[in-house]
Structure formats: C-alpha cells, structure tokens
Write a protein that holds these residues in place. Structure first.
Motif, mmCIF file in Angstrom:
data_model
loop_
_atom_site.group_PDB
_atom_site.id
_atom_site.type_symbol
_atom_site.label_atom_id
_atom_site.label_comp_id
_atom_site.label_asym_id
_atom_site.label_seq_id
_atom_site.Cartn_x
_atom_site.Cartn_y
_atom_site.Cartn_z
ATOM 1 N N ALA A 160 -5.132 2.964 -3.920
ATOM 2 C CA ALA A 160 -3.943 3.203 -3.092
ATOM 3 C C ALA A 160 -3.033 1.995 -3.257
ATOM 4 O O ALA A 160 -3.295 0.939 -2.687
ATOM 5 N N PRO A 161 -1.979 2.123 -4.064
ATOM 6 C CA PRO A 161 -1.074 0.986 -4.265
ATOM 7 C C PRO A 161 -0.491 0.489 -2.939
ATOM 8 O O PRO A 161 -0.245 1.274 -2.025
ATOM 9 N N GLY A 162 -0.255 -0.801 -2.855
ATOM 10 C CA GLY A 162 0.306 -1.376 -1.639
ATOM 11 C C GLY A 162 1.822 -1.422 -1.625
ATOM 12 O O GLY A 162 2.414 -1.644 -0.577
ATOM 13 N N ASP A 163 2.455 -1.199 -2.764
ATOM 14 C CA ASP A 163 3.910 -1.316 -2.881
ATOM 15 C C ASP A 163 4.606 -0.034 -2.426
ATOM 16 O O ASP A 163 4.484 1.010 -3.087
ATOM 17 N N PRO A 164 5.357 -0.068 -1.319
ATOM 18 C CA PRO A 164 6.062 1.134 -0.842
ATOM 19 C C PRO A 164 7.020 1.727 -1.874
ATOM 20 O O PRO A 164 7.287 2.932 -1.851
ATOM 21 N N ALA A 165 7.523 0.911 -2.788
ATOM 22 C CA ALA A 165 8.454 1.416 -3.801
ATOM 23 C C ALA A 165 7.781 2.458 -4.699
ATOM 24 O O ALA A 165 8.449 3.382 -5.177
ATOM 25 N N ARG A 166 6.477 2.316 -4.916
ATOM 26 C CA ARG A 166 5.768 3.310 -5.746
ATOM 27 C C ARG A 166 5.785 4.678 -5.073
ATOM 28 O O ARG A 166 5.935 5.704 -5.732
#
Length: 181
Positions: A160-166
């Motif tokens: 689960a990527p942490g970057d909201p932009a993804r």
C-alpha cells in the motif's frame, strides 16, 4: 512484500493490482463487479457516493490500500472532494452528507461488522430518509464486496503506497475509464 510471488513489480502494481495480474481469471469478474456496483448508471446514488461507501468500509476494515484508493476515487467525483471523505471517515454523525447517505453508511458499517448487524431499524431509518430498495441493496452489496476485496488485498500482504499522489493518479484513470480497462 506480498506473501506469495505475484510475478509483478509491486511498486508498479501495488495493492489489488498485483493479485489481479497474477490471476486474470478471477480479476475479470472482480473488476466487472466493481464496475457495476461503483460506476454503472443511471443510479440514484452518484458514483462518488458509491465510492464513498467503499472507502468508508475499507477504512473500517483498516485496509490502507483500498481505503486510500476509494477515498481518492470518491474525492475525485464529489464536489466537496477529500474534505468530505475525511469528514465521513472521522465523524459520520457530523459529516456534511445527506441524512439518507448517512443512514446508508450506517448500514454499510453494520455489514462490515456482520451481515446480521443490519437490522430492520437501520433499514427503516434509511427508508425514512428516502432510500430506495435499490440503494439499500447496493449499499449492502458494496459493503460486503469491499469486505472481500479488503481481505483479498490484506490477506496476500500486498503493498500500500504511502504517497497520496499515487492514489490521485489512479483516480483520474478510474473516473475516465472505469474498472474494466
């Protein structure tokens, strides 16, 4: 790292995307179900409202990938954006949603605990706010389906990527092309 070898770069295919590529035979009906539940219309609930139900249930299930994804998908389709999504997730009782949607979200929350937690009183409360049988049905099914999707993602230990932009980038794709692309 996922619990099984998915045969993909998890950074490129995080969350549900890796398992879907691993087993395309199951990916097809899972994607079709998401498309019907969350996007197809005409429907009395907007796509943004249906995505909000998915995000809400995913948050209750503590599925970071699905919650972040569907929060972004809901935000991209709701006039109030992410601020409304966060309000619902933090304080449903005081969130700036219609009483009908609040009642439906309460039903979704009950489903997340157990289908048997959906009571006649919860359904009557939703009906009293104008919810139709279709809206009640689809709320229960969205909530139940997202319990399954959440367990699929977390049960395989996917990234689960942490970057909201993804998630925002994925939202653009989903809003434009849907779940079948």
């Amino acid at each position: 790292m996922a619990h099984i070898e998915l045969g993909v770069d998890e950074n490129q295919f995080p969350g549900i995307n890796g398992p879907m590529r691993f087993r395309p035979e199951t990916a097809k009906p899972l994607s079709e179900l998401a498309e019907v539940l969350l996007r197809q219309g005409p429907h009395p609930l907007s796509a943004g409202e249906r995505e909000l139900i998915a995000a809400y249930v995913s948050g209750l299930n503590e599925c970071d990938f699905c919650c972040s994804s569907h929060a972004a998908f809901a935000a991209a389709q709701l006039d109030e954006g992410m601020s409304l999504v966060e309000q619902v997730r933090v304080d449903l009782d005081n969130a700036a949603v219609s009483e009908k949607l609040r009642a439906l979200l309460r039903i979704a929350g009950a489903v997340q605990e157990s289908g048997r937690k959906v009571t006649a009183d919860l359904v009557a409360a939703a009906r009293a706010e104008g919810a139709t049988d279709l809206e009640i049905h689809d709320t229960v099914l969205i909530a139940a389906a997202f319990c399954m999707y959440n367990r699929y993602v977390d049960g395989l230990g996917t990234l689960a990527p942490g970057d909201p932009a993804r998630y925002a980038a994925a939202a653009s794709k989903i809003v434009e092309r849907g779940y079948l692309d």
